[in-house]
Design an enzyme around this catalytic site. Structure first.
Site, PDB file in Angstrom:
ATOM      1  N   GLU A 275      -4.827   7.640  -2.910  1.00 54.83           N
ATOM      2  CA  GLU A 275      -5.314   6.360  -2.413  1.00 54.83           C
ATOM      3  C   GLU A 275      -5.586   5.405  -3.577  1.00 54.83           C
ATOM      4  O   GLU A 275      -5.476   4.189  -3.427  1.00 54.83           O
ATOM      5  CB  GLU A 275      -6.575   6.616  -1.577  1.00 54.83           C
ATOM      6  CG  GLU A 275      -6.859   5.582  -0.515  1.00 54.83           C
ATOM      7  CD  GLU A 275      -5.784   5.384   0.543  1.00 54.83           C
ATOM      8  OE1 GLU A 275      -4.893   6.243   0.693  1.00 54.83           O
ATOM      9  OE2 GLU A 275      -5.823   4.336   1.199  1.00 54.83           O
TER      10      GLU A 275
ATOM     11  N   HIS B  41       0.836  -1.204   0.000  1.00 51.28           N
ATOM     12  CA  HIS B  41       0.000   0.000   0.000  1.00 51.28           C
ATOM     13  C   HIS B  41       0.880   1.266   0.000  1.00 51.28           C
ATOM     14  O   HIS B  41       0.739   2.134  -0.863  1.00 51.28           O
ATOM     15  CB  HIS B  41      -0.909  -0.029   1.236  1.00 51.28           C
ATOM     16  CG  HIS B  41      -1.832   1.136   1.368  1.00 51.28           C
ATOM     17  ND1 HIS B  41      -3.152   1.085   0.999  1.00 51.28           N
ATOM     18  CD2 HIS B  41      -1.629   2.399   1.824  1.00 51.28           C
ATOM     19  CE1 HIS B  41      -3.722   2.261   1.223  1.00 51.28           C
ATOM     20  NE2 HIS B  41      -2.816   3.085   1.733  1.00 51.28           N
ATOM     21  N   GLU B  42       1.783   1.331   0.950  1.00 52.51           N
ATOM     22  CA  GLU B  42       2.634   2.534   1.050  1.00 52.51           C
ATOM     23  C   GLU B  42       3.556   2.647  -0.165  1.00 52.51           C
ATOM     24  O   GLU B  42       3.865   3.756  -0.620  1.00 52.51           O
ATOM     25  CB  GLU B  42       3.442   2.519   2.353  1.00 52.51           C
ATOM     26  CG  GLU B  42       2.601   2.523   3.639  1.00 52.51           C
ATOM     27  CD  GLU B  42       1.536   3.602   3.702  1.00 52.51           C
ATOM     28  OE1 GLU B  42       1.725   4.673   3.098  1.00 52.51           O
ATOM     29  OE2 GLU B  42       0.483   3.360   4.343  1.00 52.51           O
TER      30      GLU B  42
ATOM     31  N   HIS C 290       1.704   4.529  -2.809  1.00 47.07           N
ATOM     32  CA  HIS C 290       1.787   5.982  -2.581  1.00 47.07           C
ATOM     33  C   HIS C 290       3.160   6.504  -3.026  1.00 47.07           C
ATOM     34  O   HIS C 290       3.272   7.545  -3.660  1.00 47.07           O
ATOM     35  CB  HIS C 290       1.624   6.296  -1.090  1.00 47.07           C
ATOM     36  CG  HIS C 290       0.216   6.213  -0.576  1.00 47.07           C
ATOM     37  ND1 HIS C 290      -0.810   6.946  -1.116  1.00 47.07           N
ATOM     38  CD2 HIS C 290      -0.333   5.503   0.447  1.00 47.07           C
ATOM     39  CE1 HIS C 290      -1.939   6.686  -0.439  1.00 47.07           C
ATOM     40  NE2 HIS C 290      -1.671   5.808   0.500  1.00 47.07           N
TER      41      HIS C 290
END
Ligand code: ZN
Length: 501
Positions: A294, A264-265, A268
């Site tokens: 997101e 997830h990170e 980003h």
């Protein structure tokens, strides 16, 4: 005009540098700082942010923007010059319309409100924070009124994290989504629960960290321009286009936590690393909104990282890293375990299907509070009612109810949650566009190849940084406005197979 433009860019670079220095201090505080550093760190961050704010709202910047606007516009809407003036003007106007007196009152209030929440939550004592929350609501309304002419009182609050998005549009899209999701969740949770016990054995920390980072790196997260460290709450932070860092945390008894939060990170971070280097140290660097940001974390975490193809490639490798833990667990069983859908109370632990229901009910409660239709004292009950209605369960207390998320206790009411679900919707919208351009992407994912997808995202999305608004990006990439069809199709296809819907 060229020299005036250079002067504007110099001034903006100073503001960016001060903000980036504050980010380094924040990152350090969340990773390596010893506890004794706390009080001084708070002061240092306050000093840097007020210096940055003073430099930015300098009337000289307003004057330069006025003088440069016709010159930049003559270069065309798509020119970087016009985009820089446009974006800076927007940020500048937002910054100068909010009086310093309000900023001081809000920051003093929110520090106290946050502290009170850290004590109220473990004690299940909503009453003790109700007055604080009432004041947060008043301050949020006051903030909105610095931007008269809004259509809905939440619009100015949403406009910060998700520029140009309006409560009315979001409400329409969300209610369509909710209508589709509630019956899907019901159909799935009426069936036998998936077994995720294989994920809940002991997985040593070092190996988890190394595996997650290896995958992130193979996705395209550039470790020459990034790194991973441990923290309590995972986040991604940008110091420059050449230094974008991620943090993660590890639960040794739950494999999915560190792995998927790392992916997830990394999503980003790849967005931030992919911005056009010409935008360095300007308001055009960095992702454009919480929703678009997101969308990228969710693309790499879920659309790619929780797909069957992805695990066809990686599962044999994972089994080599954890042979004892995954002994006798086939790919099918593992794939079902990481995509288990269940009615749950905690937003951050929720699966792909139910997650948006958690978000949308918070968004609706925010609007009702701002509209004056829901009083703070009645909010915990309204929270429980919505969980009963949308997810079919109810928290036994407010600990995992109205006291669950930090957002309203450390920030404003309004604009805090919509970005999560906008991001999920956009992840499918953008991925769909990538597939139209390159139908071979799913096959490549099955072979551990991400270059086509990553390059497409970089070229069509990442490189623009904050040049275009979210709505402009959606239009440019998908050829239409924000819509839920690709996301619904994605969920129905994936979970239709998993749960025979
Ligand atoms: Zn995120």
């Amino acid at each position: 005009m060229e020299s005036k433009f250079a002067e504007l860019k110099n001034r903006l670079a100073e503001v960016t540098d001060l903000t980036a220095a504050a980010s380094v201090l924040n990152w350090d505080q969340a990773t390596y700082m010893p506890p004794g550093g706390g009080p001084a760190r708070g002061r240092q961050l306050a000093t840097l942010s007020s210096l940055a704010q003073d430099k930015f709202v300098d009337p000289e910047i307003g004057k330069l923007l006025d003088e440069l606007q016709p010159w930049a516009e003559a270069k065309g809407y798509d020119s970087d010059e016009a985009a820089l003036i446009r974006k800076t003007r927007r940020d500048y106007d937002r910054a100068v319309k909010v009086p310093t007196d309000w900023v001081a009152r809000f920051s003093a209030h929110s520090a106290g409100a946050y502290q009170a929440w850290t004590e109220a939550r473990p004690a299940n004592d909503f009453k003790s924070v109700a007055d604080n929350l009432k004041k947060t609501l008043d301050l949020s309304r006051e903030f909105a009124d610095f931007f008269p002419g809004y259509e809905h009182i939440a619009d100015p609050l949403i406009d910060g994290p998700d520029p140009g998005m309006k409560a009315s549009d979001i409400r329409r899209v969300f209610s369509e989504l909710r209508e589709q999701l509630v019956p899907i969740v019901k159909k799935i949770t009426d069936q036998k629960e998936a077994d995720d016990s294989p994920l809940r054995k002991k997985y040593p920390e070092e190996k988890q960290l190394a595996f997650g980072l290896q995958v992130a790196n193979e996705f395209g997260y550039d470790l020459e321009r990034g790194r991973q460290d441990k923290t309590h709450h995972p986040f991604c932070t940008t110091f420059s286009i050449g230094d974008v860092r991620i943090t993660t945390r590890v639960k040794e008894k739950y494999l999915a936590d560190a792995l998927f939060s790392t992916l997830h990170e990394a999503g980003h971070a790849m967005y931030e690393q992919g911005v056009n280097p010409d935008y360095e140290a300007s308001p055009l660097a960095g992702g454009v909104s919480s929703g678009v940001h997101e969308s990228q974390s969710r693309t790499w975490e879920n659309v790619v990282g929780r797909s069957r193809g992805f695990w066809e490639h990686y599962y044999p490798q994972l089994k080599k890293v954890f042979p004892a833990q995954l002994k006798g667990v086939g790919l099918d069983k593992f794939y079902r375990a990481i995509n288990k859908v269940e009615r749950s109370l905690i937003r951050t632990d929720a699966d792909e299907v139910t997650y948006n229901l958690h978000v949308m009910l918070r968004f609706d409660l925010e609007l009702q509070m701002l509209e004056g239709k829901l009083e703070i004292k009645d909010m915990p009950e309204a929270w429980h009612d919505r969980y009963k209605n949308d997810l079919g369960i109810q928290a036994p207390s407010d600990v995992n109810g109205a006291l669950q998320d930090v957002h309203w206790y450390g920030g404003l009411i309004g604009g805090a949650f919509q970005g999560y679900t906008l991001g999920n919707i956009m992840s499918a919208l953008f991925y769909d566009a990538a597939l139209k351009a390159h139908p071979q992407i799913p096959k490549q994912i099955g072979k551990g190849e991400y270059n086509t997808l990553h390059t497409w995202l970089r070229t069509n999305l990442y490189t623009h940084g904050s040049k275009y608004t979210p709505n402009e990006l959606i239009q440019r990439i998908s050829g239409g406005p924000l819509r839920i069809e690709p996301y619904i199709r994605y969920l129905k296809t994936k979970y239709g197979e998993l749960y025979k819907l």
